[in-house]
Every structure is written in C-alpha cells, then in structure tokens.
Design an enzyme around this catalytic site. Structure first.
Site, PDB file in Angstrom:
ATOM      1  N   LYS A   7       8.228   9.287  -4.016  1.00 31.23           N
ATOM      2  CA  LYS A   7       9.194   9.777  -3.031  1.00 31.23           C
ATOM      3  C   LYS A   7      10.271  10.625  -3.702  1.00 31.23           C
ATOM      4  CE  LYS A   7       8.356   5.665  -0.229  1.00 31.23           C
ATOM      5  NZ  LYS A   7       8.843   4.297   0.071  1.00 31.23           N
ATOM      6  N   GLU A  13       7.847  14.213   7.055  1.00 29.59           N
ATOM      7  CA  GLU A  13       9.069  13.406   7.176  1.00 29.59           C
ATOM      8  C   GLU A  13       8.778  11.930   6.926  1.00 29.59           C
ATOM      9  OE1 GLU A  13      12.550  12.835   6.933  1.00 29.59           O
ATOM     10  OE2 GLU A  13      12.464  14.721   8.054  1.00 29.59           O
ATOM     11  N   LYS A  42       2.909   9.957   0.587  1.00 28.32           N
ATOM     12  CA  LYS A  42       3.770  10.399  -0.520  1.00 28.32           C
ATOM     13  C   LYS A  42       2.995  10.604  -1.818  1.00 28.32           C
ATOM     14  CE  LYS A  42       4.353   5.702  -0.109  1.00 28.32           C
ATOM     15  NZ  LYS A  42       4.334   4.913   1.135  1.00 28.32           N
ATOM     16  N   ALA A  70      -6.239  10.575  11.558  1.00 31.89           N
ATOM     17  CA  ALA A  70      -7.116   9.957  10.549  1.00 31.89           C
ATOM     18  C   ALA A  70      -6.390   8.770   9.942  1.00 31.89           C
ATOM     19  CB  ALA A  70      -7.462  10.975   9.464  1.00 31.89           C
TER      20      ALA A  70
END
Length: 435
Positions: free
Chosen positions: A212, A136, A112, A15
């Site tokens: 983050k 990741e 994030k 997506a």
C-alpha cells in the site's frame, strides 16, 4: 474516456466473489437508485467469475453470466469494466487485468499486490488505450485516500505521507497495549475473530502495508511504483514489556508506513514506531486505518476510517465505477505514466531520528558502562536510561532512548552491543517518530 458520451447502463464483469466481491454486488443492488442518480446511468452486472458456483453469497446472481475462468470473463464482448477482486500479484489476477485492457475494458481493482509490482506498466498500457484503472479500494479500504491525494491535493507538492495501513497489525498492537497480553496470544484471538488470516505473515511481517505504501508514494510524489525500495519490518518482535516502557516514556507503538522526501531521495519504510501520545495517529486504534499527508499549501490532512471489510472496500470499488460511468478521467497515479519521474530511493541507513532500545542484560557491575561506550564510539547520544529493579547475576531488561542520530551509526552500535557476553538476547530497537 470512451464511456463519457454513453447514457445506457455501464456493464461490468466481476472476477472474484469473496467478501469484497459479494459486498460490491450487494451495494450495487441496494443503492441502485442512488447510484443511477449520481452518475446518470445504471451500473449493470452482466458477468461474474468465482471458484465455486453453488455457494450462497447473499445476492441474486441469476441475471449474470457465469465464468469459471476469470481470464475468459475479461474477454466477454458486452463488458465496459472488469472488476478484479481475485488478489495476488501474478497468475489469474494479472492475466485478467492485462486481457481486459487489451480488449478495451476499463479496470477497477482492490489488488494492492498487483499494483505494487506491476502498477506502472499497467498504467502505461491503460493510458495508451484511453482506459481507466480505478484502485481506491487497494489502499486503506473505505478511506478515499487515493482520490484525496490525487485529486483533492492535486495543487500541492506533497512532502510526506505516513499512516496506519494494516488493520490487523493495528488491532494486535492495540490489544497488546490495552490488555497486557503478549503477541502470540493476541494474534490467536485475531485469527478467531477473522481479523487475521490463517497464515498471517503478509500482515504481521509488514508486506501488506508495504504494498500500500508503494502505491501511495507513487500517487503522492509522481514517481513510478517502486516496491523493491520499501524497507519492511513487521511486529513479531514487539513485546508486552515494550508497551509498558512506551507508556512510561509518553509513546504509543504503531506499525506505520512512511514515505518522505529527504535530501538523500525518497524514503519508503514500514516498521513499528513509537509516536507521542499527543500525535493524532496515536489515537487511531483497533482495526482502523489512518493516513496523514503533508502538502505545501494545505499543511497536514488526516484521513481515518475502516481499512478493510466488505462494506468499506465495496464502497471504494463502487466509487471508482461511478467515476467511470460519469466519464471522469484522471491519470492512474495522478501524472501520466510516461511523465512519472524516477526518484532516487533514500537508503534506510540514512534515516535520521531517535531510537528506543531494549536490552536483556546480566545484572552485574560494568554492563551499563559497556553499553554506553558502544554508543559513544558511534557518536550516538543517549537521552534516557531505564532499569526497573535489580537482580544481581540475573538477566534484567534495560531500556534506553537516544537523541537524533543516523540509522547507520545506530546499527553499528547495536551490533557491538549484541556481541557483549553480558547481553543475553538480541537487542530490540523501535524507531521513534516525532510527528
């Protein structure tokens, strides 16, 4: 994990086909044989979703089923993993991820903002269903910092994580230092080069780095994601003159995210810092990211690499897909979501350290004595004082650094100084970190 016994292809739906989405498809196509060798099965893209069908993305989409609606894509019956590369903490991205988990699909995401705001709840939902959330790519692009912290340092009690988490800001600060140009000029160049968005506020105001950092804090300390407790400042007020003084004082200026265990709780803060030129992180320039983790058995570990871009971010997405294809399972944030331990957030006022302060003052007798008195009244001890040149009756820059003191005392002193008639601009303060 539900796919560990399978040997057929791992079927994925993607997506979002922007820079990263297109990069993922290119990487899967180019490295297909290598990936199959490393995980024992092929990874097959069976469905995609994006805003525009007609756009040339440099990759063959003819075998994938097209969805205009990413949420509908998440319900595709033949999919094992939904890769969410839409972005944003709410709306289509959140709905896509939630429906994917409800329908028993693993999720891989580079988002994030979504994880900073909803990560703990999503992790609980995934783990209850025996599903993985791979992210990741959400922190520091191609640097394997999530795996490094969650798996590589799993035997360590981590006391601190800090780093350069936003390449746009690092590029701007590097250019300001090396060319002597001011912030607005360098930002305009960064936008032309594609390093900064048309609306750069998420980057330059520190929000992206804060997202983050909140994720890294959770992984490092085994706590729920707590974005609201991150202290956030950006780089708009860093001036070309600050770089001159930083250089003279032996420092570099970096926008850092810092998470640290303290006697007051866990600090989470993003703001410009002066760091000694000899510190490893001081040498990380341009669009690169860097993260340093401090563990009780491993000591300090430094991760450096590209924090954004098609290739590095796609590399991180596909690494998560390979883990899922192999049936490799780890709790989302390193500790099962139900066992994440609530931690007391340490208030910014409790931060202890040294400070750089730049003042614009009218050059006349008694001004420096007034500044020194404001510092003394708050028990703030000055270490160095710099004034270059004289211009009686004119405004001149004056710079001072302090010995270690509490943030609360420093802020009180600055408020007093700002009220002085002879101080013609708001004081500019940058925290000094002695890594």
């Amino acid at each position: 994990m539900s796919d560990s016994h399978k040997t057929g292809p791992l079927k994925i739906a993607v997506a979002g086909l922007g820079t990263v989405g297109a990069g993922v498809l290119k990487l899967l196509e180019r490295q297909a044989d290598l990936i199959e060798q490393r995980c024992g099965r092929r990874i097959e893209v069976v469905a995609v979703s994006a805003r525009s069908r007609g756009k040339d993305r440099g990759v063959d989409l003819s075998k994938a089923e097209w969805y205009d609606d990413p949420v509908a894509l998440a319900a595709h019956p033949g999919v094992d993993v939904v890769v969410e590369l839409i972005g944003g903490s709410e709306g289509a991205a959140k709905e896509t991820v939630e429906l994917a988990l409800e329908r028993g699909r693993h999720v891989v995401t580079a988002n994030k903002a979504l994880l900073a705001h909803h990560g703990t709840a999503l992790a609980a939902k995934a783990e209850a269903a025996g599903l993985a959330i791979g992210f990741e790519a959400a922190v520091a692009g191609g640097i394997p910092i999530i795996k490094g912290l969650r798996e590589g340092l799993a035997a360590n009690r981590v006391s601190e994580v800090h780093g350069i988490l936003n390449g746009t800001c690092n590029y701007i600060l590097t250019e300001m230092r090396t060319t002597g140009r001011d912030f607005a000029d360098v930002l305009a160049d960064a936008q032309k080069l594609g390093y900064a968005e048309a609306d750069p506020s998420f980057d330059i105001d520190g929000v992206d780095a804060a997202h983050k950092l909140a994720i890294l804090t959770s992984v490092a300390f085994g706590t729920p994601v707590d974005f609201k407790s991150v202290h956030v400042e950006g780089i708009r007020h860093v001036s070309a003159v600050d770089f001159d003084y930083a250089d003279a004082l032996g420092y570099r200026i970096k926008l850092l995210g810092i998470a640290r265990r303290t006697d007051h709780g866990i600090e989470q803060r993003v703001h410009p810092c002066m760091v000694p030129k000899a510190a490893p992180i001081a040498a990380v320039d341009g669009v690169f990211n860097a993260v340093i983790a401090q563990g009780d058995f491993v000591d300090r570990v430094l991760f450096v690499g590209r924090g954004a871009g098609e290739g590095p971010t796609a590399s991180a997405v596909v690494a998560d897909l390979i883990d899922i294809a192999r049936g490799r399972s780890t709790p989302t944030f390193g500790v099962p979501a139900a066992q994440l331990s609530e931690a007391q957030p340490s208030p910014m006022e409790a931060r202890r350290g040294s400070y750089y302060v730049r003042l614009m003052v009218v050059d006349r007798p008694g001004v420096i004595a007034d500044v020194a008195a404001a510092m003394r009244d708050q028990n703030v001890s000055m270490e160095q004082f710099l004034q270059r040149g004289r211009a009686p009756g004119e405004a001149v820059p004056v710079v001072l650094t302090t010995h270690d003191t509490e943030e609360a005392a420093m802020q009180r002193a600055l408020a007093t100084i700002a009220d002085k008639e002879s101080v013609v601009e708001p004081p500019r303060m940058i925290r000094i970190e002695q890594f």
